[in-house]
Scaffold this motif. Structure first.
Motif, PDB file in Angstrom:
ATOM      1  N   LEU A   9     -11.004  30.422  -5.196  1.00  0.00           N
ATOM      2  CA  LEU A   9     -12.431  31.088  -4.750  1.00  0.00           C
ATOM      3  C   LEU A   9     -12.504  32.476  -5.257  1.00  0.00           C
ATOM      4  O   LEU A   9     -13.694  32.901  -5.335  1.00  0.00           O
ATOM      5  N   ALA A  10     -11.476  33.320  -5.203  1.00  0.00           N
ATOM      6  CA  ALA A  10     -11.555  34.630  -5.766  1.00  0.00           C
ATOM      7  C   ALA A  10     -12.002  34.653  -7.303  1.00  0.00           C
ATOM      8  O   ALA A  10     -12.702  35.496  -7.667  1.00  0.00           O
ATOM      9  N   VAL A  11     -11.474  33.737  -7.888  1.00  0.00           N
ATOM     10  CA  VAL A  11     -11.935  33.820  -9.485  1.00  0.00           C
ATOM     11  C   VAL A  11     -13.394  33.063  -9.744  1.00  0.00           C
ATOM     12  O   VAL A  11     -14.352  33.577 -10.209  1.00  0.00           O
ATOM     13  N   LEU A  12     -13.784  32.366  -8.868  1.00  0.00           N
ATOM     14  CA  LEU A  12     -15.247  31.685  -8.758  1.00  0.00           C
ATOM     15  C   LEU A  12     -16.222  32.934  -8.279  1.00  0.00           C
ATOM     16  O   LEU A  12     -17.102  33.131  -8.812  1.00  0.00           O
ATOM     17  N   VAL A  13     -15.913  33.589  -7.319  1.00  0.00           N
ATOM     18  CA  VAL A  13     -16.682  34.788  -6.851  1.00  0.00           C
ATOM     19  C   VAL A  13     -16.755  35.930  -7.897  1.00  0.00           C
ATOM     20  O   VAL A  13     -17.727  36.528  -8.278  1.00  0.00           O
ATOM     21  N   VAL A  15     -16.351  35.308 -11.084  1.00  0.00           N
ATOM     22  CA  VAL A  15     -17.140  34.935 -12.003  1.00  0.00           C
ATOM     23  C   VAL A  15     -18.828  34.815 -11.779  1.00  0.00           C
ATOM     24  O   VAL A  15     -19.542  35.424 -12.923  1.00  0.00           O
ATOM     25  N   ALA A  16     -19.234  34.532 -10.646  1.00  0.00           N
ATOM     26  CA  ALA A  16     -20.446  34.667 -10.137  1.00  0.00           C
ATOM     27  C   ALA A  16     -21.018  36.080 -10.414  1.00  0.00           C
ATOM     28  O   ALA A  16     -21.900  36.322 -10.704  1.00  0.00           O
ATOM     29  N   LEU A  17     -19.972  37.085  -9.740  1.00  0.00           N
ATOM     30  CA  LEU A  17     -20.545  38.507  -9.837  1.00  0.00           C
ATOM     31  C   LEU A  17     -20.661  39.040 -11.199  1.00  0.00           C
ATOM     32  O   LEU A  17     -21.616  39.721 -11.550  1.00  0.00           O
ATOM     33  N   VAL A  19     -21.677  37.042 -13.951  1.00  0.00           N
ATOM     34  CA  VAL A  19     -22.752  36.398 -14.332  1.00  0.00           C
ATOM     35  C   VAL A  19     -24.165  37.085 -13.707  1.00  0.00           C
ATOM     36  O   VAL A  19     -25.200  37.402 -14.329  1.00  0.00           O
ATOM     37  N   VAL A  20     -24.385  37.412 -12.554  1.00  0.00           N
ATOM     38  CA  VAL A  20     -25.113  37.975 -11.967  1.00  0.00           C
ATOM     39  C   VAL A  20     -25.275  39.442 -12.623  1.00  0.00           C
ATOM     40  O   VAL A  20     -26.421  39.981 -12.730  1.00  0.00           O
ATOM     41  N   SER A  21     -24.254  40.239 -12.912  1.00  0.00           N
ATOM     42  CA  SER A  21     -24.297  41.420 -13.464  1.00  0.00           C
ATOM     43  C   SER A  21     -24.721  41.410 -14.937  1.00  0.00           C
ATOM     44  O   SER A  21     -25.683  42.272 -15.406  1.00  0.00           O
ATOM     45  N   LEU A  22     -24.285  40.347 -15.642  1.00  0.00           N
ATOM     46  CA  LEU A  22     -24.974  40.140 -16.833  1.00  0.00           C
ATOM     47  C   LEU A  22     -26.733  40.033 -17.016  1.00  0.00           C
ATOM     48  O   LEU A  22     -27.260  40.413 -17.646  1.00  0.00           O
ATOM     49  N   TYR A  23     -27.002  38.929 -16.028  1.00  0.00           N
ATOM     50  CA  TYR A  23     -28.463  38.641 -15.854  1.00  0.00           C
ATOM     51  C   TYR A  23     -29.122  40.067 -15.568  1.00  0.00           C
ATOM     52  O   TYR A  23     -30.104  40.319 -16.204  1.00  0.00           O
ATOM     53  N   ASN A  24     -28.480  40.742 -14.518  1.00  0.00           N
ATOM     54  CA  ASN A  24     -29.330  42.028 -14.163  1.00  0.00           C
ATOM     55  C   ASN A  24     -29.196  43.035 -15.318  1.00  0.00           C
ATOM     56  O   ASN A  24     -30.409  43.690 -15.662  1.00  0.00           O
ATOM     57  N   ARG A  25     -28.345  43.355 -15.994  1.00  0.00           N
ATOM     58  CA  ARG A  25     -28.392  43.975 -17.380  1.00  0.00           C
ATOM     59  C   ARG A  25     -29.350  43.678 -18.190  1.00  0.00           C
ATOM     60  O   ARG A  25     -29.869  44.482 -18.604  1.00  0.00           O
ATOM     61  N   LEU A  26     -29.359  42.221 -18.529  1.00  0.00           N
ATOM     62  CA  LEU A  26     -30.367  41.902 -19.456  1.00  0.00           C
ATOM     63  C   LEU A  26     -31.803  42.154 -18.919  1.00  0.00           C
ATOM     64  O   LEU A  26     -32.784  42.690 -19.782  1.00  0.00           O
TER      65      LEU A  26
END
Length: 198
Positions: A9-13, A15-17, A19-26
């Motif tokens: 669960l920690a790993v999934l959270v 990874v999700a954070l 991916v969200v960070s990558l999206y926001n930076r783009l």
């Protein structure tokens, strides 16, 4: 809940954070280069608005240089249309290339006009012409600075988009292509000197 389930669960959270960070930076980087292009747009429109005034002032002195004046106006109109296309799609390679070509054509026409104006010292000495020339010079400097800021923002966006891990997700997030830099062919010289008739 078991320890392994908590770790997953920690790993999934995480990874999700990520991916969200990558999206926001783009999104942030794309907004930066679009804003930088908007600054170029402002300065180019300023220049395009000054050119008809320059032609009007010169008309009285250059009545027999009509084709030079018409070439400047046609080149200006072409550049306006190139800018409109680029504003609709900032960063698009085809739109930026069209604008770059139109700007090069305008620079050539203005160069021919400047060579023609040198033959008319009375016109160069006129206060309106001096004021307009100063404004155009200032605007050219502003365009150069705005273009540099745009190209820097494009480079930052493209570099981030092409790096790992953003390159894995960029296409899925709507960032499939690099943004295009804007270059003007400033080193171009006149192929044929304009004729000056008296």
């Amino acid at each position: 809940m078991s320890l392994s389930a908590l770790l997953w669960l920690a790993v999934l959270v995480a990874v999700a954070l990520c991916v969200v960070s990558l999206y926001n930076r783009l999104i942030i980087l794309r907004a930066r280069y679009r804003n930088a292009f908007a600054q170029i747009e402002v300065q180019l429109k300023r220049r395009y608005d000054l050119i008809p005034n320059l032609v009007e002032i010169a008309k009285g002195y250059l009545s027999h240089e009509r084709e030079t004046l018409e070439a400047v106006i046609q080149a200006r109109n072409g550049a306006v249309s190139g800018l409109d296309a680029a504003v609709a799609r900032p960063g698009d390679a085809a739109a930026i290339a069209h604008l770059s070509g139109a700007e090069s054509h305008l620079r050539e026409a203005l160069g021919r006009l400047n060579v023609t104006l040198e033959a008319y010292p009375d016109l160069q000495a006129a206060q309106n012409m001096q004021q307009l020339s100063d404004e155009l010079g200032t605007t050219e400097n502003r365009i150069a600075f705005a273009r540099q800021a745009y190209n820097d923002a494009v480079m930052e966006y493209n570099t981030y988009r092409q790096s790992f891990p953003p390159i894995v997700f960029a296409s899925a997030f709507g960032h499939a292509q690099d943004a295009a830099s804007l270059t003007f062919d400033e080193g171009k010289t006149l192929k044929v000197a304009p004729s000056i008739r008296f």
